[in-house]
Write an enzyme that holds these catalytic residues in place. Structure first.
Site, PDB file in Angstrom:
ATOM      1  N   GLU A 203       8.762 -12.593  30.163  1.00  0.00           N
ATOM      2  CA  GLU A 203       9.781 -13.473  29.577  1.00  0.00           C
ATOM      3  C   GLU A 203      10.241 -14.517  30.590  1.00  0.00           C
ATOM      4  OE1 GLU A 203      13.031 -11.500  27.689  1.00  0.00           O
ATOM      5  OE2 GLU A 203      11.768 -10.536  26.189  1.00  0.00           O
TER       6      GLU A 203
ATOM      7  N   ARG B 128       0.829  -1.205   0.000  1.00  0.00           N
ATOM      8  CA  ARG B 128       0.000   0.000   0.000  1.00  0.00           C
ATOM      9  C   ARG B 128       0.862   1.252   0.000  1.00  0.00           C
ATOM     10  NH1 ARG B 128      -1.958   1.635   5.892  1.00  0.00           N
ATOM     11  NH2 ARG B 128      -0.133   0.845   6.927  1.00  0.00           N
TER      12      ARG B 128
ATOM     13  N   GLU C 102      -3.170  -1.168  17.020  1.00  0.00           N
ATOM     14  CA  GLU C 102      -2.050  -1.697  17.811  1.00  0.00           C
ATOM     15  C   GLU C 102      -2.170  -1.309  19.281  1.00  0.00           C
ATOM     16  OE1 GLU C 102      -1.950  -0.387  14.879  1.00  0.00           O
ATOM     17  OE2 GLU C 102      -0.468  -1.366  13.594  1.00  0.00           O
TER      18      GLU C 102
ATOM     19  N   ASN D 129      18.880   4.127  23.029  1.00  0.00           N
ATOM     20  CA  ASN D 129      17.950   4.785  22.098  1.00  0.00           C
ATOM     21  C   ASN D 129      18.801   5.488  21.066  1.00  0.00           C
ATOM     22  OD1 ASN D 129      15.610   4.115  23.549  1.00  0.00           O
ATOM     23  ND2 ASN D 129      15.870   5.873  24.899  1.00  0.00           N
TER      24      ASN D 129
ATOM     25  N   HIS E 236      25.884   6.854  22.701  1.00  0.00           N
ATOM     26  CA  HIS E 236      25.714   6.543  24.127  1.00  0.00           C
ATOM     27  C   HIS E 236      24.480   5.686  24.347  1.00  0.00           C
ATOM     28  CE1 HIS E 236      22.731   9.756  23.780  1.00  0.00           C
ATOM     29  NE2 HIS E 236      22.254   9.411  24.963  1.00  0.00           N
TER      30      HIS E 236
ATOM     31  N   CYS F 292      28.478  19.670  22.879  1.00  0.00           N
ATOM     32  CA  CYS F 292      27.901  18.371  23.265  1.00  0.00           C
ATOM     33  C   CYS F 292      28.198  18.083  24.735  1.00  0.00           C
ATOM     34  CB  CYS F 292      28.479  17.274  22.381  1.00  0.00           C
ATOM     35  SG  CYS F 292      28.140  15.617  23.009  1.00  0.00           S
TER      36      CYS F 292
ATOM     37  N   ASP G  87      21.672  12.880  34.880  1.00  0.00           N
ATOM     38  CA  ASP G  87      21.371  14.138  35.564  1.00  0.00           C
ATOM     39  C   ASP G  87      19.871  14.290  35.826  1.00  0.00           C
ATOM     40  OD1 ASP G  87      24.084  14.706  35.460  1.00  0.00           O
ATOM     41  OD2 ASP G  87      23.928  15.784  33.557  1.00  0.00           O
TER      42      ASP G  87
ATOM     43  N   CYS H 239      30.660  14.893  25.170  1.00  0.00           N
ATOM     44  CA  CYS H 239      32.042  14.838  24.689  1.00  0.00           C
ATOM     45  C   CYS H 239      33.023  15.014  25.858  1.00  0.00           C
ATOM     46  CB  CYS H 239      32.275  15.931  23.644  1.00  0.00           C
ATOM     47  SG  CYS H 239      31.768  15.455  21.969  1.00  0.00           S
TER      48      CYS H 239
ATOM     49  N   HIS I 176      19.806 -12.410  25.925  1.00  0.00           N
ATOM     50  CA  HIS I 176      19.543 -12.017  24.525  1.00  0.00           C
ATOM     51  C   HIS I 176      19.378 -10.514  24.429  1.00  0.00           C
ATOM     52  CE1 HIS I 176      15.569 -12.571  26.422  1.00  0.00           C
ATOM     53  NE2 HIS I 176      15.172 -11.591  25.628  1.00  0.00           N
TER      54      HIS I 176
ATOM     55  N   HIS J 247      25.761  11.959  20.026  1.00  0.00           N
ATOM     56  CA  HIS J 247      26.981  11.345  20.577  1.00  0.00           C
ATOM     57  C   HIS J 247      26.669   9.890  20.963  1.00  0.00           C
ATOM     58  CE1 HIS J 247      31.014  11.958  22.531  1.00  0.00           C
ATOM     59  NE2 HIS J 247      30.677  10.742  22.928  1.00  0.00           N
TER      60      HIS J 247
ATOM     61  N   HIS K 102      32.568  12.003  18.902  1.00  0.00           N
ATOM     62  CA  HIS K 102      31.199  12.483  18.708  1.00  0.00           C
ATOM     63  C   HIS K 102      30.601  11.987  17.386  1.00  0.00           C
ATOM     64  CE1 HIS K 102      27.895  15.303  19.510  1.00  0.00           C
ATOM     65  NE2 HIS K 102      27.955  15.668  18.247  1.00  0.00           N
TER      66      HIS K 102
ATOM     67  N   LYS L 112       6.946   2.846  10.750  1.00  0.00           N
ATOM     68  CA  LYS L 112       5.736   2.109  11.086  1.00  0.00           C
ATOM     69  C   LYS L 112       5.081   2.796  12.286  1.00  0.00           C
ATOM     70  CE  LYS L 112       2.716  -1.087  12.208  1.00  0.00           C
ATOM     71  NZ  LYS L 112       1.450  -1.233  11.479  1.00  0.00           N
ATOM     72  N   PHE L 113       3.806   3.107  12.191  1.00  0.00           N
ATOM     73  CA  PHE L 113       3.083   3.682  13.316  1.00  0.00           C
ATOM     74  C   PHE L 113       2.377   2.573  14.088  1.00  0.00           C
ATOM     75  CE2 PHE L 113       3.753   7.285  10.592  1.00  0.00           C
ATOM     76  CZ  PHE L 113       3.925   8.338  11.468  1.00  0.00           C
TER      77      PHE L 113
ATOM     78  N   CYS M 292      16.052  10.208  21.153  1.00  0.00           N
ATOM     79  CA  CYS M 292      17.424  10.458  21.574  1.00  0.00           C
ATOM     80  C   CYS M 292      17.774  11.903  21.255  1.00  0.00           C
ATOM     81  CB  CYS M 292      18.359   9.498  20.844  1.00  0.00           C
ATOM     82  SG  CYS M 292      20.070   9.747  21.290  1.00  0.00           S
ATOM     83  N   SER M 293      18.226  12.632  22.279  1.00  0.00           N
ATOM     84  CA  SER M 293      18.405  14.073  22.093  1.00  0.00           C
ATOM     85  C   SER M 293      19.837  14.443  21.746  1.00  0.00           C
ATOM     86  CB  SER M 293      17.965  14.810  23.359  1.00  0.00           C
ATOM     87  OG  SER M 293      18.595  14.246  24.491  1.00  0.00           O
TER      88      SER M 293
ATOM     89  N   GLN N 276      22.194   3.722  27.952  1.00  0.00           N
ATOM     90  CA  GLN N 276      21.847   3.951  29.346  1.00  0.00           C
ATOM     91  C   GLN N 276      21.776   2.622  30.084  1.00  0.00           C
ATOM     92  OE1 GLN N 276      18.721   6.867  30.144  1.00  0.00           O
ATOM     93  NE2 GLN N 276      18.485   7.294  27.978  1.00  0.00           N
TER      94      GLN N 276
END
Ligand SMILES: O=P(O)(O)O[C@H]1O[C@H](CO)[C@@H](O)[C@H](O)[C@H]1O
Ligand SMILES: O=P(O)(O)O[C@H]1O[C@H](CO)[C@@H](O)[C@H](O)[C@H]1O
Lengths: 337, 337
Positions: free
Chosen positions: A179, A28, A314, A150, A163, A49, A75, A52, A293, A161, A112, A308-309, A157-158, A165
């Site tokens: 799981e 489609r 969903e 992310n 990274h 950044c 932070d 950095c 995994h 650089h 960076h 994909k939305f 992701c803002s 978490q």
């Protein structure tokens, strides 16, 4: 219509949930929102950044001139190591539970302009060692240690650089708990690990395989919900990241690099995704039903700008996909490295 | 830190799952991706819109000159009414199930420039009647009838013409099945309906209420995952949309309009969301444990351009929110109509 193209549902063996698959719909046209692609050349070091080496963060702290990876407390942590003492639930319909935890940021490289996909296997291996160390340290104190990345503005992701978490908490969250239950059930019935049997089956079947070496394999799982979702699986017994030997970390770096290069090649872009590791929780159980995994959930559907939305049906009913996992795997295998 | 601001987890009574709530984090700055706001004036009739009356659709069919609502089969349906005859599962780790169904589009109004929020209650009522008719018709044949609306480009909606969808299928999808189990369990324990007790409690507590009349109430549920998520609840016993009387449909239209106007007012924009109805499935059960309700899941977090990203930790572990449901409800109540 060709039977292969008829809608069907596939069952996620790790969660017990179903996904609606509609292969005939893959053609489609898309008239909706398109994402922007940011194709700026990034400098090796960006003075503005906050990740950095040597730069100052929002809270006034200066980053060290780090050379490998660099870990610091978030932070703006979503979890805190504070004890609210009494339990918070007050009505059986308003159930609340205290939670303690900690959130850290892991810089993958001082550079960076890099991404995991562009880093050398030896440097990816250093990231893996950091994941392992963090998991070991936080697993001493918390039941669940969630390592994740992310990547890309489209994934919230803002900062480009490289990274990830790590969030640790003193309770096992919803999805890992599912799981845990499914793997335990399988282990009870088959006296073997679900994901160890599964990886053997997929290597035999080939059609959903992306890449592999002696230790690891990457597949588009039979029950994938995101169009190009993948599952990175060990081919040997390992319950937790903390059990990773140097050898296996090295072979993992190689397979991860290949996967990420295939992702980048698919739509010729810095491929966005959220990825994360699942292993046995640190809740006192040996975790012998658990197999370590990693999940990769990329949002893109048909190009660098069309995602994909997961909305409407969903959000109300169950995930739906158009392109089959087998076709997605074909596309990823075809990418020239 | 103030105890009220400490991270905690809340339990979704309808799914049994938890959400991580981090109120102290609501003040962190946003440096990430911003959405575009489309503020064009729309014409009442757009010759290039495939949903406007009289226009031609992609498949060559002309829409009638409809005046109220207009329903047609989706030109690219995710579900088909075709019987693949034999069952598709072939291995216990590769579980597959056949599914049949149908997908329709529901135009809410001939006017290209309207939204449900801007329509008159009498016209919203016509939409509700259409939802009821579609549910009744498709419920004859299928176990699950999912009425929903994706509104706004950010929710994957490719055409601003006011419209929703209805997807029906011959199996009960994952999320409604969870709600079925939880409501059944509650009914067994309390001899009363979960959501009827819940709406009474919320009306008494007030702090999460958005608006109400004698028949309906809208709350930010105690366990909301999206920042401004709401739950629209009947204050009387009703299991399915098909039981809706004209009176109750009229009072529903009034309460829906108020909610949607508050949404539009919150960030002064055409507020995006996915919404959908859940009622007792058509699986032969009387559904006396079920209470009809609608979920509204808006993606926005702090302005018309900054959304909440459900990524990383949320995809791997469990949903996380910053602003509390109580604060979100305050904000929605404060909107001037
Ligand atoms: O059918 P539409 O509106 O083109 O498609 C939209 O809604 C569907 C149902 O929620 C989703 O599966 C799609 O990803 C979304 O783009
Ligand atoms: O902590 P960050 O990177 O600023 O925030 C990002 O990742 C978090 C964890 O997945 C999410 O809760 C946020 O919505 C997202 O914007």
């Amino acid at each position: 219509m060709d039977k292969e193209l008829l809608p069907h549902r596939r069952r996620n063996q790790l969660t017990g949930e179903w996904v609606l698959c509609s292969p005939h719909r893959a053609t489609r046209p898309w008239l909706g929102q398109q994402e922007e692609v940011h194709k700026e050349e990034r400098p090796e070091h960006d003075p503005s950044c906050y990740l950095c080496p040597g730069n100052r963060r929002a809270n006034g702290v200066d980053n060290p001139s780090y050379e490998g990876t660099y870990v610091f407390e978030n932070d703006f942590p979503a979890l805190l190591n504070e004890d609210p003492s009494d339990d918070a639930s007050e009505h059986h319909l308003l159930r609340c539970a205290n939670v303690q935890g900690t959130c850290r940021v892991i810089c993958f490289s001082p550079r960076h302009d890099l991404t995991l996909a562009k880093m050398e296997p030896a440097d990816i291996c250093r990231v893996i060692q950091t994941w392992k160390e963090q998991t070991a340290e936080l697993g001493q104190k918390y039941k669940w240690v969630q390592v994740f990345e992310n990547k890309g503005a489209i994934m919230g992701c803002s900062n480009p650089h490289p990274h990830g978490q790590v969030w640790a908490m003193d309770a096992i969250p919803t999805l890992p708990l599912q799981e845990d239950a499914r793997q335990r059930e399988y282990f009870g019935n088959h006296h073997d690990r679900l994901l160890l049997n599964y990886v053997e089956l997929e290597i035999e079947r080939k059609e959903r395989m992306i890449c592999q070496n002696d230790d690891w394999a990457v597949v588009v799982p039979y029950w994938a919900t995101w169009p190009f979702e993948t599952l990175l699986l060990p081919r040997f017994k390992i319950s937790r990241m903390t059990e990773l030997t140097t050898n296996k970390a090295e072979s993992l770096a190689v397979v991860m690099k290949e996967l990420l290069q295939r992702y980048d090649g698919l739509f010729s872009c810095d491929f966005p995704y959220s990825m994360g590791w699942h292993g046995a929780p640190f809740n006192g159980s040996a975790g012998e039903h658990w197999q370590l995994h990693a999940h990769f959930y990329p949002p893109l559907l048909r190009s660098a700008t069309v995602k994909k939305f997961m909305v409407g049906f969903e959000m109300m009913a169950e995930p739906q996909r158009d392109i089959t996992p087998e076709t997605a795997a074909d596309r990823l295998r075809e990418v020239k490295l």
